[in-house]
Motif scaffolding. Structure first.
Motif, PDB file in Angstrom:
ATOM      1  N   THR A  17     -34.909 -23.526 -43.182  1.00  0.00           N
ATOM      2  CA  THR A  17     -36.084 -22.776 -42.732  1.00  0.00           C
ATOM      3  C   THR A  17     -37.125 -23.785 -42.267  1.00  0.00           C
ATOM      4  O   THR A  17     -37.362 -24.789 -42.945  1.00  0.00           O
ATOM      5  CB  THR A  17     -36.673 -21.946 -43.896  1.00  0.00           C
TER       6      THR A  17
ATOM      7  N   GLU B 111     -38.316 -12.961 -48.836  1.00  0.00           N
ATOM      8  CA  GLU B 111     -38.099 -14.257 -49.474  1.00  0.00           C
ATOM      9  C   GLU B 111     -39.145 -14.327 -50.587  1.00  0.00           C
ATOM     10  O   GLU B 111     -40.346 -14.246 -50.319  1.00  0.00           O
ATOM     11  CB  GLU B 111     -38.287 -15.396 -48.465  1.00  0.00           C
TER      12      GLU B 111
ATOM     13  N   SER C 102     -37.634 -18.496 -52.974  1.00  0.00           N
ATOM     14  CA  SER C 102     -38.067 -19.777 -52.393  1.00  0.00           C
ATOM     15  C   SER C 102     -38.981 -20.468 -53.400  1.00  0.00           C
ATOM     16  O   SER C 102     -40.023 -19.923 -53.770  1.00  0.00           O
ATOM     17  CB  SER C 102     -38.826 -19.508 -51.091  1.00  0.00           C
TER      18      SER C 102
ATOM     19  N   SER D 296     -34.021 -21.274 -51.876  1.00  0.00           N
ATOM     20  CA  SER D 296     -34.393 -22.351 -50.975  1.00  0.00           C
ATOM     21  C   SER D 296     -35.511 -23.136 -51.662  1.00  0.00           C
ATOM     22  O   SER D 296     -36.199 -22.597 -52.526  1.00  0.00           O
ATOM     23  CB  SER D 296     -34.886 -21.727 -49.661  1.00  0.00           C
TER      24      SER D 296
ATOM     25  N   SER E 114     -31.555 -29.993 -53.294  1.00  0.00           N
ATOM     26  CA  SER E 114     -31.052 -28.648 -52.992  1.00  0.00           C
ATOM     27  C   SER E 114     -29.744 -28.709 -52.197  1.00  0.00           C
ATOM     28  O   SER E 114     -28.833 -27.900 -52.414  1.00  0.00           O
ATOM     29  CB  SER E 114     -32.129 -27.865 -52.243  1.00  0.00           C
TER      30      SER E 114
ATOM     31  N   HIS F 205     -30.745 -23.942 -50.568  1.00  0.00           N
ATOM     32  CA  HIS F 205     -31.124 -24.069 -49.160  1.00  0.00           C
ATOM     33  C   HIS F 205     -32.460 -24.814 -49.085  1.00  0.00           C
ATOM     34  O   HIS F 205     -33.041 -25.141 -50.124  1.00  0.00           O
ATOM     35  CB  HIS F 205     -31.152 -22.677 -48.515  1.00  0.00           C
TER      36      HIS F 205
ATOM     37  N   ARG G 205     -36.352 -25.635 -47.089  1.00  0.00           N
ATOM     38  CA  ARG G 205     -37.432 -25.384 -46.125  1.00  0.00           C
ATOM     39  C   ARG G 205     -38.196 -26.679 -45.895  1.00  0.00           C
ATOM     40  O   ARG G 205     -38.548 -27.358 -46.849  1.00  0.00           O
ATOM     41  CB  ARG G 205     -38.382 -24.311 -46.661  1.00  0.00           C
TER      42      ARG G 205
END
Ligand code: KMH
Ligand code: ZN
Length: 276
Positions: free
Chosen positions: A7, A142, A170, A200, A215, A221, A223
């Protein structure tokens, strides 16, 4: 391991051109930054919008304009408008982008100090209101957690069915007032997630790349983006969001983790696949 969803948080509400010239304000600048991130490998654009002078706004029209313009250049990218907006905005103001036909948006899951005198307010009842609106519109949230108490709130509201499975969390770590972004913080948080929850990590400032690597290795995931960190390495400003994304792509490939396309990201997150 699942492919890595990157992201790009291209803009935010707090970083200004005094910090870095690369931060986008106008629609043209937002498109330029979204495209640089998408071309580098981002599947999701986490989107804030600003007036041309940089003032943060949650105007539905401004979001509409930005989304249309980004989609022209990056037709399949997932656009994830912020419902966090900026500190001090009302709940109704922050919910404005949910009136647009969007696939995803953020849902902030607790209150925290936000540096200086600022407090980012998200009461339990606010969170319930956001959840009802977001799920009611068929949008995938999210679930942004800035500390462990926020994750506990997510788990409580999940039990009460305000928050639905499959959840995507997140962890935004390193905000001045939230949980720090040390490796032990990340491990504690991700080990507290129920099975089947995707997550994330967004490390703020110097935490951005160490947490990205953690991660990548742990199956989460990532960002990155100028909203969270403006440096490509210590003391060197990133030239654009694409440069930050490209660094994550290189790190992921070094560790044998492939990068998810937007449609692969949709499958991982349980969002309807884009078909055109
Ligand atoms: N700008 C922060 C106060 C989100 O995008 O949902 C809130 C924020 C979170 O950035
Ligand atoms: Zn944001």
């Amino acid at each position: 391991m699942e492919k890595l969803i990157i992201t790009a948080a291209i803009c935010g509400a707090e970083v200004t051109k005094d910090h870095t010239e690369a931060i986008p304000y106008t629609i043209e600048e937002i498109v330029r930054e979204a495209k640089s991130a998408y071309d580098a490998g981002a599947a999701i654009i986490h989107l804030h919008v600003r007036e041309d002078d940089g003032t943060p706004t949650q105007s539905k029209d401004r979001f509409n304009q930005a989304i249309k313009a980004i989609k022209k250049e990056c037709p399949d990218v997932i656009i994830q408008p912020s419902t966090g907006g900026a500190v001090g905005m009302s709940i109704d103001e922050r919910l404005a982008p949910t009136e647009i036909d969007i696939e995803m948006c953020t849902l902030d899951c607790g209150t925290l100090n936000f540096g200086g005198d600022e407090i980012f307010v998200n009461t339990e009842n606010d969170i319930k209101k956001f959840a009802e609106r977001i799920y009611g519109k068929g949008i995938k949230p999210e679930l942004e957690c800035f500390e462990k108490g926020h994750l506990d709130m997510v788990l409580r509201l999940h039990k009460k069915r305000y928050i639905k499975s499959p959840m995507h969390v997140s962890f935004v770590l390193g905000v001045n007032g939230g949980q720090s972004g040390e490796l032990r913080d990340f491990l504690f948080l991700k080990e507290s997630l129920p099975h089947g929850t995707t997550y994330s990590v967004a490390g703020v400032g110097r935490y951005e790349f160490p947490l990205a690597v953690a991660s990548i290795l742990e199956g989460g995931h990532v960002r990155v983006g100028l909203e969270d960190n403006i440096y490509i390495r210590k003391g060197v400003l990133a030239k654009d969001n694409g440069e930050l994304v490209a660094k994550v792509v290189r790190l992921a490939l070094e560790f044998g983790r492939e990068i998810a396309t937007p449609n692969e990201a949709r499958k991982i997150l349980g969002i309807e696949v884009y078909d055109e």
